[in-house]
Design a protein around this motif. Structure first.
Motif, short mmCIF file in Angstrom:
data_model
loop_
_atom_site.label_atom_id
_atom_site.label_comp_id
_atom_site.label_asym_id
_atom_site.label_seq_id
_atom_site.Cartn_x
_atom_site.Cartn_y
_atom_site.Cartn_z
N ARG A 198 1.09 8.00 4.89
CA ARG A 198 0.62 8.36 3.55
C ARG A 198 1.73 9.00 2.71
O ARG A 198 1.82 8.78 1.52
CB ARG A 198 -0.61 9.26 3.64
CG ARG A 198 -1.84 8.42 3.92
CD ARG A 198 -3.10 9.18 4.12
NE ARG A 198 -4.23 8.30 4.22
CZ ARG A 198 -4.47 7.44 5.21
NH1 ARG A 198 -3.61 7.30 6.18
NH2 ARG A 198 -5.56 6.68 5.22
N SER B 144 3.13 7.57 -0.77
CA SER B 144 3.23 8.37 -2.00
C SER B 144 4.63 8.29 -2.62
O SER B 144 4.80 8.57 -3.80
CB SER B 144 2.83 9.82 -1.74
OG SER B 144 3.84 10.47 -0.98
N LYS C 259 -8.56 2.62 5.44
CA LYS C 259 -8.38 3.33 4.18
C LYS C 259 -6.93 3.24 3.72
O LYS C 259 -6.66 3.03 2.54
CB LYS C 259 -8.80 4.80 4.32
CG LYS C 259 -8.74 5.55 3.03
CD LYS C 259 -9.36 6.92 3.13
CE LYS C 259 -9.46 7.48 1.74
NZ LYS C 259 -9.01 8.77 1.55
N LEU C 260 -5.99 3.36 4.64
CA LEU C 260 -4.58 3.23 4.30
C LEU C 260 -4.30 1.84 3.74
O LEU C 260 -3.61 1.70 2.72
CB LEU C 260 -3.69 3.50 5.51
CG LEU C 260 -2.19 3.29 5.28
CD1 LEU C 260 -1.65 4.29 4.26
CD2 LEU C 260 -1.43 3.40 6.60
N SER D 51 -6.34 -0.10 2.19
CA SER D 51 -6.90 -0.16 0.83
C SER D 51 -6.01 0.57 -0.16
O SER D 51 -5.83 0.11 -1.30
CB SER D 51 -8.29 0.47 0.81
OG SER D 51 -9.18 -0.27 1.60
N GLU D 52 -5.48 1.71 0.24
CA GLU D 52 -4.59 2.47 -0.64
C GLU D 52 -3.30 1.71 -0.93
O GLU D 52 -2.78 1.76 -2.05
CB GLU D 52 -4.28 3.84 -0.01
CG GLU D 52 -5.48 4.76 0.02
CD GLU D 52 -5.26 6.01 0.87
OE1 GLU D 52 -4.18 6.16 1.48
OE2 GLU D 52 -6.18 6.83 0.91
N ALA E 160 -4.20 -0.96 -3.46
CA ALA E 160 -4.43 -0.36 -4.78
C ALA E 160 -3.11 0.01 -5.44
O ALA E 160 -2.92 -0.23 -6.65
CB ALA E 160 -5.33 0.88 -4.65
N LEU E 161 -2.18 0.56 -4.68
CA LEU E 161 -0.88 0.91 -5.24
C LEU E 161 -0.12 -0.35 -5.65
O LEU E 161 0.50 -0.39 -6.71
CB LEU E 161 -0.06 1.73 -4.25
CG LEU E 161 1.32 2.16 -4.74
CD1 LEU E 161 1.21 3.00 -6.02
CD2 LEU E 161 2.05 2.94 -3.65
#
Length: 176
Positions: free
Chosen positions: A103, A107, A161-162, A164-165, A168-169
């Motif tokens: 994560r 970021s 979830k990762l 999906s993130e 999305a990014l």
């Protein structure tokens, strides 16, 4: 439609993690045609309402079985294990540390010289992790280790979830 039947019974499938998704989709379309509310428009209010309820149940069942994570969660639910709430199950600290590192990398993607390449690398790592976790779940679940299978599902939740993130990014950075 008997809404007390489990999702596998609804689609006349053998309960298990490995599914023929093409067959699932085919059976879903057949049932969807059979129970579509438009077919009940001329009937009583009660029959129309039941049709809507059946269709909602059918859609939920399909979405649950189509998704590997939701399918694993549902299999455990059939065994009396609800993985949707908080759990007292402790996850491996190394796994949690890896998730934090992934994560953190995510970021920082926008600051990389080649953010697209970094996102691609993260996506590949997430996909590989999910493949491994799915195989681990199957092994534990079919071996009767429900505690281990539950811990693995919780890991799958993090990895999904990762993923999906990451998607999305990618959409935010590269879709015009």
């Amino acid at each position: 439609m008997d809404m007390t039947r489990n999702y596998f019974e609804l689609f006349d499938l053998t309960p298990g993690f490995e599914l023929d998704l093409g067959l699932l989709s085919e059976k879903y379309r057949e049932l969807q045609k059979q129970w579509h509310p438009d077919r009940f428009a001329h009937l009583s209010e009660r029959e129309r309402r039941l049709s809507v309820q059946y269709t909602a149940h059918l859609n939920e069942a399909f979405q649950s079985l189509k998704s590997p994570l939701r399918r694993a969660q549902y299999l455990l639910l059939l065994q009396g294990r609800d993985t949707h709430g908080e759990s007292g199950a402790q996850l491996d600290p190394m796994f949690l540390m890896e998730q934090m590192e992934l994560r953190e990398r995510l970021s920082e993607v926008a600051e990389q010289d080649d953010p697209e390449a970094e996102l691609e690398q993260l996506q590949q790592e997430a996909e590989q992790a999910l493949r491994e976790l799915r195989a681990e779940f199957v092994s534990l679940y079919t071996g009767g280790d429900l505690d281990g299978a539950e811990r693995t599902v919780r890991k799958m939740q993090f990895a999904t979830k990762l993923e999906s993130e990451i998607e999305a990014l990618e959409d935010r950075l590269f879709d015009d």
